[in-house]
Write a protein that holds these residues in place. Structure first.
Motif, PDB file in Angstrom:
ATOM      1  N   UNK A 192       1.297  -6.358   2.938  1.00  0.00           N
ATOM      2  CA  UNK A 192       0.402  -6.741   4.026  1.00  0.00           C
ATOM      3  C   UNK A 192      -1.003  -6.258   3.698  1.00  0.00           C
ATOM      4  N   UNK A 193      -1.938  -7.170   3.762  1.00  0.00           N
ATOM      5  CA  UNK A 193      -3.336  -6.823   3.526  1.00  0.00           C
ATOM      6  C   UNK A 193      -4.145  -7.287   4.727  1.00  0.00           C
ATOM      7  N   UNK A 194      -4.196  -6.419   5.740  1.00  0.00           N
ATOM      8  CA  UNK A 194      -4.917  -6.734   6.967  1.00  0.00           C
ATOM      9  C   UNK A 194      -5.853  -5.591   7.326  1.00  0.00           C
ATOM     10  N   UNK A 195      -6.819  -5.890   8.159  1.00  0.00           N
ATOM     11  CA  UNK A 195      -7.787  -4.880   8.558  1.00  0.00           C
ATOM     12  C   UNK A 195      -7.136  -3.759   9.363  1.00  0.00           C
ATOM     13  N   UNK A 196      -5.998  -4.062   9.981  1.00  0.00           N
ATOM     14  CA  UNK A 196      -5.336  -3.050  10.793  1.00  0.00           C
ATOM     15  C   UNK A 196      -4.751  -1.914   9.976  1.00  0.00           C
ATOM     16  N   UNK A 197      -4.568  -2.134   8.661  1.00  0.00           N
ATOM     17  CA  UNK A 197      -4.021  -1.095   7.785  1.00  0.00           C
ATOM     18  C   UNK A 197      -5.117  -0.689   6.805  1.00  0.00           C
ATOM     19  N   UNK A 198      -5.696   0.471   7.032  1.00  0.00           N
ATOM     20  CA  UNK A 198      -6.848   0.890   6.253  1.00  0.00           C
ATOM     21  C   UNK A 198      -6.566   2.181   5.502  1.00  0.00           C
ATOM     22  N   UNK A 199      -7.496   2.537   4.640  1.00  0.00           N
ATOM     23  CA  UNK A 199      -7.397   3.787   3.902  1.00  0.00           C
ATOM     24  C   UNK A 199      -6.241   3.787   2.928  1.00  0.00           C
ATOM     25  N   UNK A 200      -5.492   4.905   2.922  1.00  0.00           N
ATOM     26  CA  UNK A 200      -4.390   5.060   1.973  1.00  0.00           C
ATOM     27  C   UNK A 200      -3.076   4.464   2.471  1.00  0.00           C
ATOM     28  N   UNK A 201      -3.074   3.864   3.642  1.00  0.00           N
ATOM     29  CA  UNK A 201      -1.832   3.342   4.204  1.00  0.00           C
ATOM     30  C   UNK A 201      -1.361   2.114   3.418  1.00  0.00           C
ATOM     31  N   UNK A 202      -0.079   2.128   3.056  1.00  0.00           N
ATOM     32  CA  UNK A 202       0.551   0.984   2.402  1.00  0.00           C
ATOM     33  C   UNK A 202       1.447   0.292   3.419  1.00  0.00           C
ATOM     34  N   UNK A 203       1.392  -1.028   3.457  1.00  0.00           N
ATOM     35  CA  UNK A 203       2.156  -1.758   4.469  1.00  0.00           C
ATOM     36  C   UNK A 203       2.820  -2.988   3.866  1.00  0.00           C
ATOM     37  N   UNK A 204       3.997  -3.296   4.415  1.00  0.00           N
ATOM     38  CA  UNK A 204       4.746  -4.468   3.977  1.00  0.00           C
ATOM     39  C   UNK A 204       5.306  -5.182   5.193  1.00  0.00           C
ATOM     40  N   UNK A 205       5.457  -6.473   5.052  1.00  0.00           N
ATOM     41  CA  UNK A 205       6.076  -7.280   6.094  1.00  0.00           C
ATOM     42  C   UNK A 205       7.461  -7.720   5.633  1.00  0.00           C
ATOM     43  N   UNK A 206       8.455  -7.483   6.479  1.00  0.00           N
ATOM     44  CA  UNK A 206       9.816  -7.940   6.214  1.00  0.00           C
ATOM     45  C   UNK A 206      10.125  -9.067   7.193  1.00  0.00           C
ATOM     46  N   UNK A 207      10.420 -10.240   6.651  1.00  0.00           N
ATOM     47  CA  UNK A 207      10.697 -11.401   7.489  1.00  0.00           C
ATOM     48  C   UNK A 207      12.132 -11.857   7.282  1.00  0.00           C
TER      49      UNK A 207
END
Length: 235
Positions: A192-207
């Motif tokens: 996930x590459x969205x503005x809501x996840x900033x800095x060092x946070x890594x995020x993924x979407x599971x669908x």
């Protein structure tokens, strides 16, 4: 379809392999006798094998549906093992008709045979979602998923994704297909590459998406999505 006498002869030949798990020798014998009946024509046998001449089903359906008819699989036989008669039929038929692929899926849905679907999926292009090549599958094993049914409308899954961070960084995707509660599902993990996840946070979407089913729904197919975010610990 040929005349009634021909159909009876062909049905009698296949009787030896459609009601229990058939060994390789029996499967080979069934195909050899069937070819002889068809005058040696593989094209004729291919056409007939994809016809519902046996109790309103094709041999493909019955070979899968009756795979456990003898009280369960031999414990020495892997759940992913393709019945030898199916292997012989695939060799005879080559590329399957869409109707045959659909009937195979209906047979797999009976017991949600996810392991067998995994083994057969290359023969089912109508349903198989081709995953992109991964740079890491040869290093520490491929991702794996196990589905567990808990009731007619409830299931859970467990997944193992070796080198998950690396796969998300390089492959940009990890995907699975599996059967549960009479449906075919896909599980897709994407970064996930969205503005809501900033800095060092890594995020993924599971669908999770239901892509095909033996059930008839009045509404749209089931789809669920969740974002997972973590902050890595460095140093």
């Amino acid at each position: 379809m040929q005349d009634d006498q021909f159909v009876k002869q062909l049905t009698a030949i296949f009787c030896d392999g459609l009601f229990s798990y058939t060994d390789e020798a029996t499967a080979t014998s069934i195909i050899e006798k069937s070819l002889q009946l068809c005058g040696g024509s593989r094209d004729t046998l291919s056409e007939l094998a994809q016809t519902k001449f046996f109790a309103k089903h094709s041999p493909f359906f019955l070979t899968i549906a009756n795979r456990k008819a003898d009280g369960g699989l031999n414990p020495l036989i892997s759940r992913k093992a393709v019945p030898p008669l199916l292997t012989e039929l695939f060799e005879i038929c080559g590329e399957l008709k869409e109707e045959t692929q659909e009937e195979i899926m209906q047979a797999l849905y009976i017991d949600s045979e996810s392991d067998l679907f995994e083994a057969l999926k290359t023969h089912l292009p109508l349903f198989h979602r081709q995953s992109p090549h991964s740079f890491f599958d040869d290093d520490e094993g491929k991702p794996s998923l196990r589905a567990m049914t808990h009731g007619p409308d409830s299931f859970s899954i467990s997944i193992s994704i070796p080198r998950f961070y690396d796969r998300m960084l390089i492959d940009k995707e990890v995907s699975f297909q599996f059967l549960a509660i009479g449906s075919l599902w896909s599980l897709l993990a994407l970064p996930v590459e969205e503005e809501g996840f900033q800095g060092d946070i890594l995020a993924w979407n599971f669908e999770l998406r239901e892509t095909n089913s033996k059930h008839t729904y009045t509404g749209p197919p089931i789809q669920r999505s969740i974002n997972v975010a973590i902050r890595p610990a460095y140093g």
